[in-house]
Each structure stands twice: as C-alpha cells, then as structure tokens.
Scaffold this motif. Structure first.
Motif, PDB file in Angstrom:
ATOM      1  N   PHE A   1       7.703  -0.562 -15.994  1.00 22.94           N
ATOM      2  CA  PHE A   1       6.441  -1.252 -16.219  1.00 22.94           C
ATOM      3  C   PHE A   1       5.590  -0.979 -14.993  1.00 22.94           C
ATOM      4  O   PHE A   1       6.009  -1.243 -13.872  1.00 22.94           O
ATOM      5  CB  PHE A   1       6.676  -2.759 -16.371  1.00 22.94           C
ATOM      6  CG  PHE A   1       5.406  -3.578 -16.341  1.00 22.94           C
ATOM      7  CD1 PHE A   1       4.532  -3.568 -17.411  1.00 22.94           C
ATOM      8  CD2 PHE A   1       5.091  -4.343 -15.227  1.00 22.94           C
ATOM      9  CE1 PHE A   1       3.357  -4.319 -17.390  1.00 22.94           C
ATOM     10  CE2 PHE A   1       3.919  -5.093 -15.188  1.00 22.94           C
ATOM     11  CZ  PHE A   1       3.058  -5.080 -16.278  1.00 22.94           C
ATOM     12  N   ARG A   2       4.415  -0.426 -15.198  1.00 27.49           N
ATOM     13  CA  ARG A   2       3.528  -0.112 -14.083  1.00 27.49           C
ATOM     14  C   ARG A   2       2.195  -0.810 -14.307  1.00 27.49           C
ATOM     15  O   ARG A   2       1.617  -0.736 -15.387  1.00 27.49           O
ATOM     16  CB  ARG A   2       3.339   1.395 -13.962  1.00 27.49           C
ATOM     17  CG  ARG A   2       4.580   2.133 -13.487  1.00 27.49           C
ATOM     18  CD  ARG A   2       4.427   3.622 -13.555  1.00 27.49           C
ATOM     19  NE  ARG A   2       4.416   4.094 -14.932  1.00 27.49           N
ATOM     20  CZ  ARG A   2       4.309   5.369 -15.286  1.00 27.49           C
ATOM     21  NH1 ARG A   2       4.186   6.303 -14.366  1.00 27.49           N
ATOM     22  NH2 ARG A   2       4.310   5.722 -16.562  1.00 27.49           N
ATOM     23  N   GLN A   3       1.746  -1.485 -13.282  1.00 28.34           N
ATOM     24  CA  GLN A   3       0.515  -2.247 -13.409  1.00 28.34           C
ATOM     25  C   GLN A   3      -0.247  -2.200 -12.091  1.00 28.34           C
ATOM     26  O   GLN A   3       0.353  -2.171 -11.015  1.00 28.34           O
ATOM     27  CB  GLN A   3       0.834  -3.700 -13.788  1.00 28.34           C
ATOM     28  CG  GLN A   3      -0.391  -4.564 -14.071  1.00 28.34           C
ATOM     29  CD  GLN A   3      -0.005  -5.998 -14.371  1.00 28.34           C
ATOM     30  OE1 GLN A   3       0.705  -6.629 -13.605  1.00 28.34           O
ATOM     31  NE2 GLN A   3      -0.461  -6.511 -15.507  1.00 28.34           N
ATOM     32  N   ILE A   4      -1.561  -2.220 -12.185  1.00 32.44           N
ATOM     33  CA  ILE A   4      -2.392  -2.201 -10.988  1.00 32.44           C
ATOM     34  C   ILE A   4      -2.378  -3.582 -10.348  1.00 32.44           C
ATOM     35  O   ILE A   4      -2.702  -4.578 -10.993  1.00 32.44           O
ATOM     36  CB  ILE A   4      -3.841  -1.789 -11.308  1.00 32.44           C
ATOM     37  CG1 ILE A   4      -3.872  -0.380 -11.924  1.00 32.44           C
ATOM     38  CG2 ILE A   4      -4.692  -1.841 -10.050  1.00 32.44           C
ATOM     39  CD1 ILE A   4      -3.351   0.700 -11.003  1.00 32.44           C
ATOM     40  N   ARG A   5      -1.984  -3.655  -9.082  1.00 34.00           N
ATOM     41  CA  ARG A   5      -1.982  -4.897  -8.313  1.00 34.00           C
ATOM     42  C   ARG A   5      -2.769  -4.665  -7.020  1.00 34.00           C
ATOM     43  O   ARG A   5      -3.206  -3.548  -6.739  1.00 34.00           O
ATOM     44  CB  ARG A   5      -0.555  -5.327  -7.979  1.00 34.00           C
ATOM     45  CG  ARG A   5       0.331  -5.602  -9.193  1.00 34.00           C
ATOM     46  CD  ARG A   5       0.006  -6.899  -9.887  1.00 34.00           C
ATOM     47  NE  ARG A   5       0.886  -7.135 -11.032  1.00 34.00           N
ATOM     48  CZ  ARG A   5       1.997  -7.850 -10.973  1.00 34.00           C
ATOM     49  NH1 ARG A   5       2.372  -8.396  -9.820  1.00 34.00           N
ATOM     50  NH2 ARG A   5       2.743  -8.019 -12.052  1.00 34.00           N
ATOM     51  N   VAL A   6      -2.917  -5.708  -6.237  1.00 32.47           N
ATOM     52  CA  VAL A   6      -3.692  -5.622  -4.995  1.00 32.47           C
ATOM     53  C   VAL A   6      -2.782  -5.904  -3.801  1.00 32.47           C
ATOM     54  O   VAL A   6      -1.988  -6.839  -3.817  1.00 32.47           O
ATOM     55  CB  VAL A   6      -4.857  -6.625  -4.998  1.00 32.47           C
ATOM     56  CG1 VAL A   6      -5.642  -6.544  -3.686  1.00 32.47           C
ATOM     57  CG2 VAL A   6      -5.783  -6.353  -6.183  1.00 32.47           C
ATOM     58  N   THR A   7      -2.908  -5.082  -2.766  1.00 28.56           N
ATOM     59  CA  THR A   7      -2.087  -5.234  -1.573  1.00 28.56           C
ATOM     60  C   THR A   7      -2.969  -5.290  -0.318  1.00 28.56           C
ATOM     61  O   THR A   7      -4.128  -5.697  -0.384  1.00 28.56           O
ATOM     62  CB  THR A   7      -1.036  -4.103  -1.478  1.00 28.56           C
ATOM     63  OG1 THR A   7      -0.144  -4.367  -0.395  1.00 28.56           O
ATOM     64  CG2 THR A   7      -1.679  -2.751  -1.314  1.00 28.56           C
ATOM     65  N   GLN A   8      -2.421  -4.881   0.805  1.00 27.92           N
ATOM     66  CA  GLN A   8      -3.085  -4.994   2.112  1.00 27.92           C
ATOM     67  C   GLN A   8      -4.525  -4.462   2.107  1.00 27.92           C
ATOM     68  O   GLN A   8      -4.797  -3.401   1.581  1.00 27.92           O
ATOM     69  CB  GLN A   8      -2.264  -4.243   3.157  1.00 27.92           C
ATOM     70  CG  GLN A   8      -2.706  -4.472   4.591  1.00 27.92           C
ATOM     71  CD  GLN A   8      -1.803  -3.756   5.582  1.00 27.92           C
ATOM     72  OE1 GLN A   8      -1.238  -2.702   5.283  1.00 27.92           O
ATOM     73  NE2 GLN A   8      -1.644  -4.320   6.771  1.00 27.92           N
ATOM     74  N   TYR A   9      -5.430  -5.249   2.676  1.00 25.28           N
ATOM     75  CA  TYR A   9      -6.857  -4.919   2.802  1.00 25.28           C
ATOM     76  C   TYR A   9      -7.559  -4.771   1.457  1.00 25.28           C
ATOM     77  O   TYR A   9      -8.612  -4.133   1.357  1.00 25.28           O
ATOM     78  CB  TYR A   9      -7.052  -3.634   3.628  1.00 25.28           C
ATOM     79  CG  TYR A   9      -6.354  -3.653   4.955  1.00 25.28           C
ATOM     80  CD1 TYR A   9      -6.491  -4.745   5.822  1.00 25.28           C
ATOM     81  CD2 TYR A   9      -5.544  -2.604   5.364  1.00 25.28           C
ATOM     82  CE1 TYR A   9      -5.843  -4.780   7.048  1.00 25.28           C
ATOM     83  CE2 TYR A   9      -4.891  -2.624   6.598  1.00 25.28           C
ATOM     84  CZ  TYR A   9      -5.045  -3.717   7.432  1.00 25.28           C
ATOM     85  OH  TYR A   9      -4.403  -3.745   8.647  1.00 25.28           O
ATOM     86  N   GLY A  10      -6.965  -5.341   0.413  1.00 22.56           N
ATOM     87  CA  GLY A  10      -7.591  -5.286  -0.901  1.00 22.56           C
ATOM     88  C   GLY A  10      -7.374  -3.980  -1.638  1.00 22.56           C
ATOM     89  O   GLY A  10      -8.000  -3.728  -2.678  1.00 22.56           O
ATOM     90  N   LYS A  11      -6.471  -3.147  -1.127  1.00 19.61           N
ATOM     91  CA  LYS A  11      -6.195  -1.859  -1.776  1.00 19.61           C
ATOM     92  C   LYS A  11      -5.464  -2.070  -3.090  1.00 19.61           C
ATOM     93  O   LYS A  11      -4.527  -2.855  -3.185  1.00 19.61           O
ATOM     94  CB  LYS A  11      -5.334  -0.995  -0.843  1.00 19.61           C
ATOM     95  CG  LYS A  11      -4.859   0.299  -1.481  1.00 19.61           C
ATOM     96  CD  LYS A  11      -3.813   0.992  -0.600  1.00 19.61           C
ATOM     97  CE  LYS A  11      -3.192   2.186  -1.318  1.00 19.61           C
ATOM     98  NZ  LYS A  11      -2.117   2.818  -0.514  1.00 19.61           N
ATOM     99  N   GLU A  12      -5.891  -1.357  -4.114  1.00 21.63           N
ATOM    100  CA  GLU A  12      -5.200  -1.401  -5.402  1.00 21.63           C
ATOM    101  C   GLU A  12      -4.076  -0.367  -5.405  1.00 21.63           C
ATOM    102  O   GLU A  12      -4.225   0.733  -4.862  1.00 21.63           O
ATOM    103  CB  GLU A  12      -6.166  -1.131  -6.540  1.00 21.63           C
ATOM    104  CG  GLU A  12      -7.189  -2.245  -6.751  1.00 21.63           C
ATOM    105  CD  GLU A  12      -8.020  -2.034  -8.001  1.00 21.63           C
ATOM    106  OE1 GLU A  12      -8.128  -0.871  -8.455  1.00 21.63           O
ATOM    107  OE2 GLU A  12      -8.569  -3.023  -8.525  1.00 21.63           O
ATOM    108  N   PHE A  13      -2.957  -0.720  -5.995  1.00 18.54           N
ATOM    109  CA  PHE A  13      -1.830   0.208  -6.108  1.00 18.54           C
ATOM    110  C   PHE A  13      -1.110  -0.059  -7.422  1.00 18.54           C
ATOM    111  O   PHE A  13      -1.342  -1.075  -8.075  1.00 18.54           O
ATOM    112  CB  PHE A  13      -0.874   0.053  -4.919  1.00 18.54           C
ATOM    113  CG  PHE A  13       0.003  -1.185  -4.996  1.00 18.54           C
ATOM    114  CD1 PHE A  13       1.341  -1.086  -5.333  1.00 18.54           C
ATOM    115  CD2 PHE A  13      -0.523  -2.454  -4.732  1.00 18.54           C
ATOM    116  CE1 PHE A  13       2.144  -2.220  -5.397  1.00 18.54           C
ATOM    117  CE2 PHE A  13       0.272  -3.584  -4.787  1.00 18.54           C
ATOM    118  CZ  PHE A  13       1.607  -3.470  -5.123  1.00 18.54           C
TER     119      PHE A  13
END
Length: 247
Positions: free
Chosen positions: A71-83
C-alpha cells in the motif's frame, strides 16, 4: 540527520511557536546525527533478518485478496516534504477511495490477513525502506496525509522539524485509536478536533525532551505495548468463550 538553518526553513514553519522547539533541537544536533546513523544501520540489519518474513507475508496477501502487496500513499514528513509511504496492504484494493483516510475498529475494508498484520503491526515493516531513504525514522510523529497537515496549528507545525516516525509516544498512548473513532458519525472531524490535538501534545513533549536514548526506550515500549495488547485481546476472547459455555 541535518537540521536546516532557521532562515532556510519553509516560510510557513517560521513562527515563534516553532522557534521554541527548533532551539531545543539545535542544541542537540549531535544526538540528531547519532539518531540518523542508528536508523540506517538498524533498518538495513532488520531488513536482512526479516527478509524471509517479507516473502511469507507477501504470499499471504496475494492469496487473501486481489490487489498489490504494498500500500503506497502520499504522506508528509520533515519540512512539509511529501513522500510515498510503504506498508503491507491490509485492506481491499483502493480502500482509500471508498472510505475515510482514518481506519476504525471493525472496518469492513480490512482483509483477513490485514487483521493479523495490523494486530502485530507487521504492516509497518516495509517502512524500513522509508527509513533508509531518510523520509522516516524509527521514532517520530506519525506521518499524516496532506489534508490533515493543512489543518495543523502553528505549534503543530513544529513536529515537521524532524522526519516522520514508525512509532512514537503518541502511538503507544493511542494504540487503540481505531476503537476511539469507531462510534463517531464524522470520523475525519473527530480525528482532527479530538484525537489529533491530544496526540500532538505527546509529539511536542517528545521534541522538548528529545534524546537518542529516550527514543531507543520508546522503541522498546512500543514492542511491549504490542505484546500487552495481544495478551489482553487473548484474555478477553477466553473470558467471552467461558461466559458462552456457562450460559
């Protein structure tokens, strides 16, 4: 793990409430570096040790239901970067398009194999790849989807100073989050207005009290919490069965 200079942070992160937490982390830059080295070494080692389990789980998912293994989904990580986060698929294919982004107890989108994977948090294993790539860490604020991050208050944005994590103190305290949301008429609003603010209190406290060894202890407490929850569920099932026998 490199902490950007204050002037290099995204504009929406440069507010006084975030600065308080930035200053705490800036003083602990060596601990952040140690944390990153630990993440890489342990993630690579764990992947090789668990590689047979990856194969078994992948086969079980394919036999249980149609759809991809991951399952792959766009999430938000450090400094607001999407991954793109990686998890073993625990729901029917395209489940995110036929329901809320938050999972509740007894969610009928969860597959049989998915129920087992979620119970022991085995669905999180593929996030080892996210850790190795630097998008995630073993310990940190759980990554949210963009629509939730857009509703962050000024102080909540401080959690984006560090990479998202597989586990956290908030994850331990809210390990039964699905149960809390199961009786809500509007799951998204309940999560945003009631659950998320309380989890953020733990996340922000974790930044204030950040230390490398503290995070190692969080990982250990996570394992203990999963084991305790499994034992509790087993006890409850046995109790129910005994009650049925005595009726």
């Amino acid at each position: 793990m490199i902490l950007k200079k204050w002037d290099d942070l995204p504009e929406d992160m440069k507010n006084e409430k975030v600065k308080k937490y930035y200053e705490v982390l800036y003083k602990k830059r060596f601990n952040l570096f140690t944390k990153r080295i630990f993440d890489i070494v342990v993630a690579i080692f764990t992947f090789f040790v668990l590689s047979p389990a990856f194969i078994i789980i992948s086969i079980a998912i394919k036999l249980d239901s149609k759809g991809p293994i991951m399952f792959r989904q766009i999430r938000v990580t450090q400094y607001g970067k999407e991954f793109r986060i990686f998890k073993f698929r625990t729901m029917v294919n395209n489940a995110d398009k036929i329901g809320t982004q938050v999972t509740t107890k007894n969610d009928n989108r969860i597959t049989k194999t998915g129920t087992i994977l979620r119970k022991f948090r085995l669905d999180e294993f593929p996030q080892l790849f996210n850790i190795i790539s630097g998008d995630m860490s073993f310990v940190g604020t759980r990554p949210e989807v963009s629509k939730y991050v857009e509703r962050y208050t000024d102080v909540m944005i401080a959690t984006l100073l560090l990479p998202a994590g597989v586990t956290s103190e908030a994850s331990i305290q809210y390990k039964n989050e699905e149960l809390l949301l199961s009786n809500s008429d509007n799951i998204d609003e309940t999560y945003l207005k009631e659950v998320l603010p309380e989890k953020m209190k733990y996340n922000l406290t974790s930044i204030e009290e950040f230390s490398f060894w503290g995070e190692v202890m969080t990982m250990i407490r996570t394992v203990i919490a999963v084991i305790k929850r499994d034992n509790k569920n087993t006890f409850e099932k046995v109790t129910v069965n005994k009650s049925e026998v005595n009726m």
